[in-house]
Every structure is written in structure tokens, then in C-alpha cells.
Design a protein around this motif. Structure first.
Motif, PDB file in Angstrom:
ATOM      1  N   GLY A 178      -9.719  58.575  20.916  1.00  0.00           N
ATOM      2  CA  GLY A 178      -8.706  58.756  19.871  1.00  0.00           C
ATOM      3  C   GLY A 178      -7.676  59.801  20.234  1.00  0.00           C
ATOM      4  N   ASP A 179      -7.481  60.775  19.376  1.00  0.00           N
ATOM      5  CA  ASP A 179      -6.452  61.799  19.615  1.00  0.00           C
ATOM      6  C   ASP A 179      -6.683  62.539  20.923  1.00  0.00           C
ATOM      7  OD1 ASP A 179      -5.162  61.201  17.257  1.00  0.00           O
ATOM      8  OD2 ASP A 179      -6.202  62.750  16.101  1.00  0.00           O
ATOM      9  N   PHE A 196      -5.657  52.834  18.790  1.00  0.00           N
ATOM     10  CA  PHE A 196      -5.550  54.164  19.379  1.00  0.00           C
ATOM     11  C   PHE A 196      -4.813  54.107  20.712  1.00  0.00           C
ATOM     12  CE2 PHE A 196      -9.087  55.770  16.675  1.00  0.00           C
ATOM     13  CZ  PHE A 196      -8.465  56.925  16.248  1.00  0.00           C
TER      14      PHE A 196
END
Lengths: 247, 259
Positions: A139-140, A166
Motif C-alpha cells: 500500500g502506501d 494500490f
């Protein structure tokens, strides 16, 4: 079609699957069946944290066949657990190593510049492609890693099927990110990827022995994309990345 | 047949292919391409697949919506798509008979307990569906992953011997589930297992085929939850004989699903 496996694993797994072909000879047999000319491999001992010992075991193991090429695991040189950049460059040159693999989560260190700048500066200057499993930067964290080191060419491997929302924005924001095809299996995933981001950013790999070589080659061969795109994915893109390495 | 040659040429394998485990419609939780009938049929054409047996996605939510969605798809492609009625144990007004009247394409039931409150597969709320399948000698595709679920499914298979169970995933998940499957199949002959799993290693299919026999394996891919070409290729390029591959790709399914 020629295939170069950009990332697989050698060595004894702690819990091999039933019938899993993990021995180097078995992996070579699978490479033959799947027309894989070369495989870049890291060693399970290195990936499990004994980085320098594992890289050493890898160099011994790949002597069994010239089709096997080394992929060293790497971590920051904090506490002198691993080589500083200069020494790493010399050692890689001496051993013919052209790719690295990092595992910030697996090795329990930060992936941010305050911890990894020296290693990543080395990768950027030497243009050594840096591999990591998606589980290391989900993800991030994937964006954070790729955007923190825009001059490093990253290849994310061992992805899955449910990550495109994502992955897409990171691919948009970070042209230095490439995706390994081993287990990148959204429905019509390669077709969609080529349409939105081009085949130039897909790199064939198998994740052997935990991944499947027969599945990996089928995914590319049966994709609804052009022959030229398949050839780039199968070997062309990896050859291009390797040709840019300056050690 | 030289499956490797076909695959490297980007061409379909020379087997009839019946996929017993296909999802239909968006999952909602992640990005999907081609999840409706047209996308499924497009993939079938690309890979030379002959028939897909579908269950509606989003089994966690509105059962009417997802079953009707599949029915509409089967209306459009009656020769390409068949369906399972996704059941839900929390709604007494869900009558399987309605759906079998709604579309002749429905061939069985689908149980996906892990997204429906995680009830055990042998929970009493599910019994009326198994009874229905037993009464009509229908296939029931059951999502399993772990040994507990496999054991629950086998308890139901024993209790309802005229229902024909398809144990999804567990032939290829983890060691305890595989062991439960192998043991269960020794005492229950109304169960087959499918080949559906997203991530697999080489050798796994050959290993389970050796343990349970290729007569009890059917080809299921789980697409469009994910791509299916890699699973098709894994079966086609396995070390199994052509006869075994043919059984897995279609012969067993025809028998099990009465096609």
C-alpha cells in the motif's frame, strides 16, 4: 520465446510444500521445461536474515549451472551487519552480481532514507535494479519507498491479484517502479497493465520454488497482448535493465 | 498432446475445458476487469475454454442481486455459461427452487460460509440447502480453505450422500487441509476436489493427484477473482498423463455436473 527469470530462490525451505521441487537440480529441470534460459536467484538463508552467509552460499550453489545468476540480499550497514556501499560495489563486481534484493520488513529496518540512503545511493549510481516482495512494502509503503529513491529502479515481485488500486497510482507517480509477473494475476492483468502502463515495466519472474514456473510462463504466453510485448516481458526488459548496470 | 508447444505459441490447449469454479460480477473490494458475461466469454475464447460454471461474486451481500446477475448472463450465453445458486443461511425466503425455475442454466448450489458470518459449513442453517441438493442429486460447490472447513464439508457429504460435493481450493492450500481431504475421500465417494488457487508451486497438483486419484479432480480456476491462464497452464504443463489431464479438464466435470 526466450525467458529470463528475474527472481527466484535457492536453498532449503523450512516447510517445503508437498511435492515442491526446491532442490537446485529440480529448479534447473523446470527451467528446461519452461524454456527459461537464465534465472536470477537469491538464497533462502540470506532472505532469512543471515545475509552475508546466505549470499556466500548462493555463490557456491550457482556454480552448479551457468544459467543461474546471483541476486544478493542487502540491508543497511548499520552495526556492520552488512557491507558499506564501496565494499558492496567491489564485492558485487568481483562476483558478477548485477541485482540486489531488499526486505525492509523481513529484516526489521526502515526503508526510509535516514536508514537506507547509503545503500540506495549506491543502487542509483550503479543502476543496479533492486527487487523486493510486495509484502515488504504494501500500500502506501510502496509509494513511500519508490518516491523516496526516484533514481533507483525497483522491481516489486510476489504480488497478487487484489492490489491494482494500490499499484496503479504508484505506477503513475513513480516511473522507477517495475512489476514482476510471477503471481501478478488480476483477471486480464497483463493486458490491462500493458494498456495503461506499457509492457516496458513488466519483468518476467517465477518466485520458484514457492511460485510456479509453468504458471508463470503460461501467464505471459497466453496473455492477450502482442508478440513484441510478450518478448519484452519475457526477457527484453530484464536485459535492458542489466545492460544499464555500471559496477 | 504437446501442451507446452500450444502454450508457447499462445494457443489454446487441445483439450475440452470445463471450468467448474468461476466467479461472476465485481467483487467490490478490489479492481477487476471483465467480470461480467462478456468479459468471461472473451477470456474463454482467448483460452479455448468450452464451458464456465459461475457463481455470483459479492456473496457477502445481496443474494437476489448476485443470483439474478448470473441468470441474466446465462440468458445471454446459454451454451457458454452455467450457474450455481449462491445460498445464504440468514434468509429464509431464499428458495433454491425459484432459481432453478428462473433459469435452466443453474446446475447446483454454492456455499461460501466464510463471508456469511463465518458459520460452520455444517451449521443447521445450511442444512436445508444440502437437503435440497440431496433430494435433487445436485452438485454443491463448497468454499473450503482450512482443515476445519474440509472436515465440516465431509460431515455434510456423509449426511447427504445424494448431493455431489465439489471441495474448492483445499486440494492445494495447506498441509492440514490436504490431509483432511485425503482422509475424507477415503470414506466419502460423493466428493471431488477442484484445482482453484491463485498462488501455487509446481509439483503440488501431481502430489495431490497421486494421493486422491485424477478421477476425483476437476478443473476449477476461481477466475474472474483472478486470472486463469496460469492455472490452465499449470494443469496443461504438469507431469500428469494426457489421459489424466483430459479427466481433470472436462471428463470428470461432465460426469459430476451431469452435463
Amino acid at each position: 520465446m526466450r525467458f529470463i527469470d528475474a527472481s527466484c530462490r535457492l536453498g532449503m525451505p523450512a516447510a517445503p510444500g508437498e511435492g515442491m521441487p526446491w532442490k537446485t537440480e529440480e529448479i534447473l529441470e523446470l527451467m528446461d521445461r519452461c524454456h527459461i534460459e537464465q534465472a536470477f536467484a537469491y538464497h533462502i538463508v540470506a532472505r532469512d536474515g543471515e545475509v552475508e552467509d546466505g549470499n556466500g552460499l548462493l555463490m557456491e550453489e550457482i556454480k552448479k549451472d551457468s544459467r543461474l545468476q546471483p541476486q544478493w540480499c542487502a540491508m543497511p550497514a548499520t552495526f556492520r551487519e552488512f557491507l558499506h556501499a564501496d565494499a558492496l560495489g567491489d564485492a558485487m563486481k568481483k562476483n558478477g552480481v548485477k541485482t540486489l534484493r531488499i526486505a525492509p520488513k523481513g529484516f526489521a529496518h526502515s526503508a526510509m532514507p535516514y536508514a537506507m540512503k547509503e545503500l540506495m545511493d549506491f543502487a542509483a549510481q550503479s543502476r543496479v535494479p533492486v527487487f523486493f516482495d510486495y509484502g515488504e512494502a504494501v500500500g502506501d509503503a510502496l509509494y513511500d519507498l519508490c518516491s523516496a529513491y526516484p533514481d533507483v529502479k525497483f522491481v516489486v515481485t510476489n504480488t497478487a491479484y487484489a492490489l491494482n488500486r494500490f499499484l496503479g497510482p504508484v505506477l503513475d507517480a513513480c516511473p522507477n517502479l517495475y512489476v514482476g509477473t510471477g503471481n501478478y494475476v488480476p483477471h486480464q492483468g497483463l493486458e490491462t497493465f500493458c494498456r495503461y502502463y506499457s509492457a516496458d515495466r513488466l519483468i518476467f519472474n517465477t518466485n520458484l520454488p514457492f511460485g510456479s514456473a509453468t504458471a508463470a510462463v503460461s501467464l505471459v504466453c497466453l496473455a492477450n497482448i502482442s508478440k513484441e510485448e510478450k518478448e519484452k516481458i519475457a526477457c527484453g526488459n530484464m536485459e535492458r535493465l542489466l545492460s544499464e548496470v555500471r559496477l | 498432446m504437446d501442451c507446452t508447444k500450444s502454450i508457447f505459441a499462445g494457443k489454446p490447449v487441445d483439450f475440452e475445458v470445463i471450468d467448474v469454479h468461476v466467479h461472476y460480477g465485481d467483487a467490490g473490494t478490489y479492481q477487476l476487469c471483465g467480470s461480467e458475461a462478456e468479459g468471461i466469454v472473451h477470456t474463454m475464447g482467448r483460452l479455448g475454454m468450452d464451458l464456465c460454471c459461475c457463481c455470483g461474486n459479492s456473496a457477502a451481500s445481496d443474494w437476489y442481486y448476485i443470483n439474478e446477475n448470473v441468470a441474466k448472463g446465462m440468458d445471454r450465453y446459454p451454451d457458454k455459461l452455467k450457474g450455481y445458486v449462491v445460498v445464504n443461511p440468514f434468509y429464509e425466503d431464499l428458495d433454491p427452487a425459484f432459481w432453478f425455475e428462473r433459469s435452466p442454466g443453474f446446475i447446483g448450489l454454492k456455499v461460501l460460509a466464510c463471508v456469511q458470518g463465518d458459520l460452520p459449513l455444517d451449521h443447521p442453517r445450511y442444512h436445508r440447502f444440502y437437503e435440497y441438493a440431496d433430494r435433487h442429486n445436485l452438485p454443491v460447490l463448497v468454499h473450503t480453505w482450512i482443515a476445519r472447513e474440509v472436515n465440516e464439508m465431509f460431515r455434510m457429504a456423509q449426511k447427504y450422500p445424494n448431493a455431489r460435493f465439489i471441495c474448492a481450493h483445499s486440494a492445494l492450500t495447506n498441509r492440514p487441509a490436504k490431509e483432511a481431504l485425503i482422509e475424507g475421500m477415503k470414506i466419502c465417494d460423493n466428493v471431488v476436489a477442484d484445482t482453484a488457487i491463485s498462488e501455487i508451486y509446481d509439483g503440488a497438483l501431481e502430489w495431490i493427484a497421486d494421493k486422491i486419484g485424477t478421477d476425483r479432480l476437476v478443473y476449477g480456476s476461481d477466475f474472474i477473482t483472478f486470472e486463469c491462464s496460469h492455472i490452465l497452464g499449470r494443469v496443461a504443463m504438469s507431469k500428469l498423463t494426457d489421459d489424466d489431464k483430459e479427466k481433470i479438464f472436462s471428463r470428470n466435470a461432465k460426469q459430476w455436473l451431469k452435463l
